[in-house]
Design a protein around this motif. Structure first.
Motif, PDB file in Angstrom:
ATOM      1  N   PRO A  99       0.673  -1.215   0.153  1.00  0.00           N
ATOM      2  CA  PRO A  99      -0.101   0.074   0.018  1.00  0.00           C
ATOM      3  C   PRO A  99       0.908   1.317   0.049  1.00  0.00           C
ATOM      4  N   ARG A 100       1.791   1.262   0.790  1.00  0.00           N
ATOM      5  CA  ARG A 100       2.882   2.344   0.873  1.00  0.00           C
ATOM      6  C   ARG A 100       3.488   2.807  -0.555  1.00  0.00           C
ATOM      7  N   GLY A 101       3.549   1.928  -1.242  1.00  0.00           N
ATOM      8  CA  GLY A 101       4.326   1.828  -2.681  1.00  0.00           C
ATOM      9  C   GLY A 101       3.305   2.545  -3.631  1.00  0.00           C
ATOM     10  N   VAL A 102       2.084   2.423  -3.467  1.00  0.00           N
ATOM     11  CA  VAL A 102       1.238   3.131  -4.481  1.00  0.00           C
ATOM     12  C   VAL A 102       0.323   3.973  -4.020  1.00  0.00           C
ATOM     13  N   GLY A 103       0.475   5.237  -5.083  1.00  0.00           N
ATOM     14  CA  GLY A 103      -0.294   6.252  -4.818  1.00  0.00           C
ATOM     15  C   GLY A 103      -1.741   6.433  -5.219  1.00  0.00           C
TER      16      GLY A 103
ATOM     17  N   ASP B  60      -3.394   8.539  -6.730  1.00  0.00           N
ATOM     18  CA  ASP B  60      -3.315   8.914  -8.205  1.00  0.00           C
ATOM     19  C   ASP B  60      -3.414   7.796  -9.194  1.00  0.00           C
ATOM     20  N   THR B  61      -2.209   6.872  -8.897  1.00  0.00           N
ATOM     21  CA  THR B  61      -2.309   5.517  -9.818  1.00  0.00           C
ATOM     22  C   THR B  61      -3.240   4.608  -9.724  1.00  0.00           C
ATOM     23  N   VAL B  62      -4.111   4.409  -8.559  1.00  0.00           N
ATOM     24  CA  VAL B  62      -5.187   3.954  -8.253  1.00  0.00           C
ATOM     25  C   VAL B  62      -6.349   4.407  -9.235  1.00  0.00           C
ATOM     26  N   ILE B  63      -6.386   5.757  -9.138  1.00  0.00           N
ATOM     27  CA  ILE B  63      -7.389   6.626  -9.894  1.00  0.00           C
ATOM     28  C   ILE B  63      -7.330   6.166 -11.438  1.00  0.00           C
ATOM     29  N   ALA B  64      -5.926   6.475 -11.747  1.00  0.00           N
ATOM     30  CA  ALA B  64      -5.917   6.260 -13.277  1.00  0.00           C
ATOM     31  C   ALA B  64      -6.068   4.723 -13.822  1.00  0.00           C
ATOM     32  N   GLU B  65      -5.514   3.791 -13.220  1.00  0.00           N
ATOM     33  CA  GLU B  65      -5.703   2.196 -13.361  1.00  0.00           C
ATOM     34  C   GLU B  65      -7.198   2.066 -13.425  1.00  0.00           C
ATOM     35  N   SER B  66      -8.207   2.393 -12.523  1.00  0.00           N
ATOM     36  CA  SER B  66      -9.269   1.861 -12.227  1.00  0.00           C
ATOM     37  C   SER B  66     -10.145   2.626 -13.171  1.00  0.00           C
TER      38      SER B  66
ATOM     39  N   ARG C 293     -10.394   8.265   2.798  1.00  0.00           N
ATOM     40  CA  ARG C 293      -9.033   8.252   3.307  1.00  0.00           C
ATOM     41  C   ARG C 293      -8.038   7.056   2.444  1.00  0.00           C
ATOM     42  N   LYS C 294      -7.023   7.296   2.103  1.00  0.00           N
ATOM     43  CA  LYS C 294      -6.164   6.131   1.729  1.00  0.00           C
ATOM     44  C   LYS C 294      -6.270   4.988   2.682  1.00  0.00           C
ATOM     45  N   ASP C 295      -5.968   5.138   3.886  1.00  0.00           N
ATOM     46  CA  ASP C 295      -6.452   4.166   4.765  1.00  0.00           C
ATOM     47  C   ASP C 295      -7.784   3.413   4.731  1.00  0.00           C
ATOM     48  N   ASP C 296      -8.854   4.232   4.335  1.00  0.00           N
ATOM     49  CA  ASP C 296     -10.204   3.405   4.243  1.00  0.00           C
ATOM     50  C   ASP C 296      -9.985   2.337   2.899  1.00  0.00           C
TER      51      ASP C 296
END
Length: 198
Positions: free
Chosen positions: A30-34, A36-42, A55-58
């Protein structure tokens, strides 16, 4: 993890976010993935992600819930497949280890990996500890039903062996490691649980 789709439709935005997070977080932590990357790839808008996961923690917690369902489900299924005798189930659950370690893109235990990069006392770290506690409680119950002289001790030994097997699958990538862990579990169970009468 495959996203579930509504009848005849595409996965929902939440499912696409979770499926993407699962793939990326498991591969890179999780720490290695921002975000913005999740947003772009999803393929979702930033506002959509934050609507579902403020939150990212969620998002990390939802990822861990998904992993929990998959891994704990695999352990229970492997135990059930071993038969009705709890002694056999304690050994049979190790078949889930063999299946996990042979999976393409295997990176070890998501809970151990996430715990290593999260701050003690955080919600994320607490969730990793909770998962291990729940699995150990389930194994303790099986050990009690198997007639173990000290169910808590046997459960701790077996869950340590499971975690070691998960780690060995990454460190050594030795296909024999899960079978060796299963054999060790068999010896522990035989020593801790008296044979059934008759």
């Amino acid at each position: 993890m495959a996203a579930t789709t509504p009848a005849g439709g595409r996965p929902s935005a939440r499912e696409r976010i979770l499926e993407t997070a699962f793939r990326l977080f498991y591969a890179h932590g999780p720490r290695g993935v921002g975000v913005d990357t999740v947003i772009a790839e999803s393929g979702v808008a930033k506002a959509t992600l934050y609507k579902h996961f403020p939150r990212k923690d969620d998002l990390v917690l939802a990822y861990l819930d998904t992993v929990d369902q998959a891994w704990f489900g695999a352990l229970r299924a492997a135990a059930r497949a071993a038969g009705d005798d709890p002694r056999d189930q304690l050994v049979g659950m190790f078949d889930a280890l063999g299946t996990a370690c042979r999976r393409e893109g295997y990176h070890g235990c998501a809970f151990i990996n996430t715990a290593a990069e999260s701050a003690p006392g955080s919600d994320v770290h607490a969730r990793t500890v909770e998962h291990k506690t729940v699995v150990r409680a389930w194994v303790t119950d099986l050990a009690r039903r198997a007639g173990a002289r000290d169910p808590d001790r046997l459960a701790r030994q077996l869950t340590l062996l499971l975690d070691g097997g998960l780690a060995a699958g990454v460190l050594e990538a030795d296909p024999a490691a899960p079978a060796e862990a299963r054999a060790a579990a068999e010896a522990l169970v035989a020593a801790a649980c008296p044979p059934p009468p008759g």
